[in-house]
Structures are given as C-alpha cells and as structure tokens.
Enzyme design. Sequence first.
Site, PDB file in Angstrom:
ATOM      1  CG  ASN A   1     120.255  30.065  40.489  1.00  0.00           C
ATOM      2  OD1 ASN A   1     121.493  29.735  40.931  1.00  0.00           O
ATOM      3  ND2 ASN A   1     120.346  30.917  39.397  1.00  0.00           N
TER       4      ASN A   1
ATOM      5  N   GLY B   1     114.764  38.644  40.083  1.00  0.00           N
ATOM      6  CA  GLY B   1     115.485  39.253  41.251  1.00  0.00           C
ATOM      7  C   GLY B   1     114.766  40.769  41.192  1.00  0.00           C
TER       8      GLY B   1
ATOM      9  CE  LYS C   1     119.595  33.971  40.864  1.00  0.00           C
ATOM     10  NZ  LYS C   1     119.016  35.117  40.157  1.00  0.00           N
TER      11      LYS C   1
ATOM     12  CD  GLU D   1     115.252  31.458  35.452  1.00  0.00           C
ATOM     13  OE1 GLU D   1     114.910  31.383  36.521  1.00  0.00           O
ATOM     14  OE2 GLU D   1     116.462  31.704  35.011  1.00  0.00           O
TER      15      GLU D   1
ATOM     16  CB  SER E   1     109.978  37.563  41.445  1.00  0.00           C
ATOM     17  OG  SER E   1     111.217  38.632  40.992  1.00  0.00           O
TER      18      SER E   1
ATOM     19  CD  GLU F   1     121.524  36.170  37.921  1.00  0.00           C
ATOM     20  OE1 GLU F   1     122.079  35.442  38.319  1.00  0.00           O
ATOM     21  OE2 GLU F   1     120.415  36.629  38.202  1.00  0.00           O
TER      22      GLU F   1
ATOM     23  CG  HIS G   1     120.705  32.075  35.319  1.00  0.00           C
ATOM     24  ND1 HIS G   1     120.817  33.361  35.321  1.00  0.00           N
ATOM     25  CD2 HIS G   1     119.684  31.679  35.868  1.00  0.00           C
ATOM     26  CE1 HIS G   1     120.127  33.749  36.253  1.00  0.00           C
ATOM     27  NE2 HIS G   1     119.034  32.772  36.737  1.00  0.00           N
TER      28      HIS G   1
HETATM   29  P1  PGA Z   1     114.758  35.089  41.248  1.00  0.00           P
HETATM   30  O1  PGA Z   1     115.994  34.213  40.356  1.00  0.00           O
HETATM   31  O2  PGA Z   1     113.974  33.833  42.009  1.00  0.00           O
HETATM   32  O3  PGA Z   1     115.493  35.748  42.626  1.00  0.00           O
HETATM   33  O4  PGA Z   1     113.917  36.009  40.521  1.00  0.00           O
HETATM   34  C1  PGA Z   1     115.283  33.433  39.553  1.00  0.00           C
HETATM   35  C2  PGA Z   1     116.821  32.783  38.705  1.00  0.00           C
HETATM   36  O5  PGA Z   1     117.534  33.574  38.558  1.00  0.00           O
HETATM   37  O6  PGA Z   1     116.820  31.654  38.296  1.00  0.00           O
END
Ligand code: PGA
Length: 252
Positions: A10, A172, A12, A166, A211, A97, A95
């Site tokens: 992803n 993140g 982003k 997640e 992560s 976010e 997601h």
């Molecule tokens: P990350 O993000 O691996 O940077 O923690 C995962 C995601 O948001 O799908």
Amino acid sequence: MTRQRVVFGNWKLNGTRAEVDAWAACADEAAAAAADSVLVGVAPPAVWIERVAARVGAARVAAQNISEHARGAHTGELGAAMALEAGADWTLVGHSERRQLYGESDATVAAKVSAAFRAGLGVVLCVGETLEERERDATWAVVRRQIDLALPSPPPSLDRIAIAYEPVWAIGTGRTATPEQAQDVHSQIRGWLRARDMRAAAQVRVIYGGSVNADNATELFACEDVDGALVGGASLDPAQFAAICATAAAAR
Ligand code: PGA
C-alpha cells in the site's frame, strides 16, 4: 487446504512518476518470482493506477479506495468501474486511515464493498481495533462488528476477497502485533467465516497489516491463520518488499 498467500503493498500518498515506475518493476519481479504461491499486488495512488497497470504483468494492481457511488456529483471521488477500466483488479476498502482521517463509517465501508463487487473488483477489506479498544478488551467486538457490517455473508467468489487485520496501533508505528496477537484475531475471523460457510473458512485469505517488514514477516507468516500481509512503509523499499514476498512464498 493450502490457501494461496496474498501480499499487497500500500503506497498510500507516496510516489513520483519515477518512483512508481521503479517500485512497480520490482513488485512485478517479486510477483513473478513468487509465481502461483503468492498473489502479489500494489496499491498506487489513483493517478498512477493506469501507469502501473501498464507496467506490470505478474503483479496485481489495487486502488487504495473507491467511492460507494458509481457516478455523478461526487467531486474528487474514484468510481469502482473507473478503477477497473484504468487497470486495477482489486481495491482496498475500509483502511483505518480512511475510517479515522476521512470519517468512513461501517455503513460507508459496506457500500464500498458492494460497489467493488458490482464492478468486478476484488476487495481487501481492512479491519482493526485502536489501542484504546484493545486496552479495554474490545478487540474482537470491534473487528467482528466491522466484518459483520461490511460482509453480511461471505461473497460468492471467495478468491476475490481478502480480510486484512490491521490493528490501528501497529500501523506506521513500528510496533507490530506479536505473532500470538495476530493469530488470535485471525483465528477468530476464521471462526466467523466458518460459522457462515465452511468453504469460505477454508478459502478466504486473512492477511495481517501493521509495520510488517522483512525481519518480522517470517514469524507472522508462520502463524496458521496468517495468509499474507498488507504492507505500508516497507513496500516503499523495493528490496524489502521483494523479501517479504519471497518469505511468503517460502512459508508453510
Ligand atoms: P505500515 O502500514 O506497514 O506502514 O504499518 C500498513 C497499512 O497501513 O496498510
């Protein structure tokens, strides 16, 4: 039954034209190397979907988000059929976010899942609890609610849905769920599927996100119910993303 693993990157809100070309080439190589054992995909920013789709053969392309609406007065939105026509064959939906920063409700997520299936896109449905929810032992209640509302019953084409667990506190942050924490929620998701449809329980991929990197992928993929990963930050490092895909191919 062995389920084909799934690893999606992803990206982003990242990627210049030159960067996405390089990342796409590496992801495609990783997809070709993993062959049939892993479905490898990338989710570029919408503006790059068509460009990335034109540059990959083995890797799948996903939208990061789609509208629940098919067309009309919805400035700034991306329709599922448009994403498909641009070359995406999957989309992320829900997601954290999107839920947290853009106020997507469970009802909106459900409408987006339906819109994606109607258009013919595969769906990576993202679910997960916040730290506060985990600390008051509400993890499974939250995840179950998110799945219940988005997928009232498992969809007919079981290879076109993946559920991404997640935990919000792991995204993140560099703080990964332990393999035990991931397996615990994944097995509850598997149980949710089993209660509705044995075939779905056997076939639907449940992947972990938060992560994930080249160092922790091995122990996560060793968990019985962890069928792959949704990778954010580490997907921007082609060598690391390729290593995660290779680990998925070698696992189990
Ligand atoms: P990350 O993000 O691996 O940077 O923690 C995962 C995601 O948001 O799908």
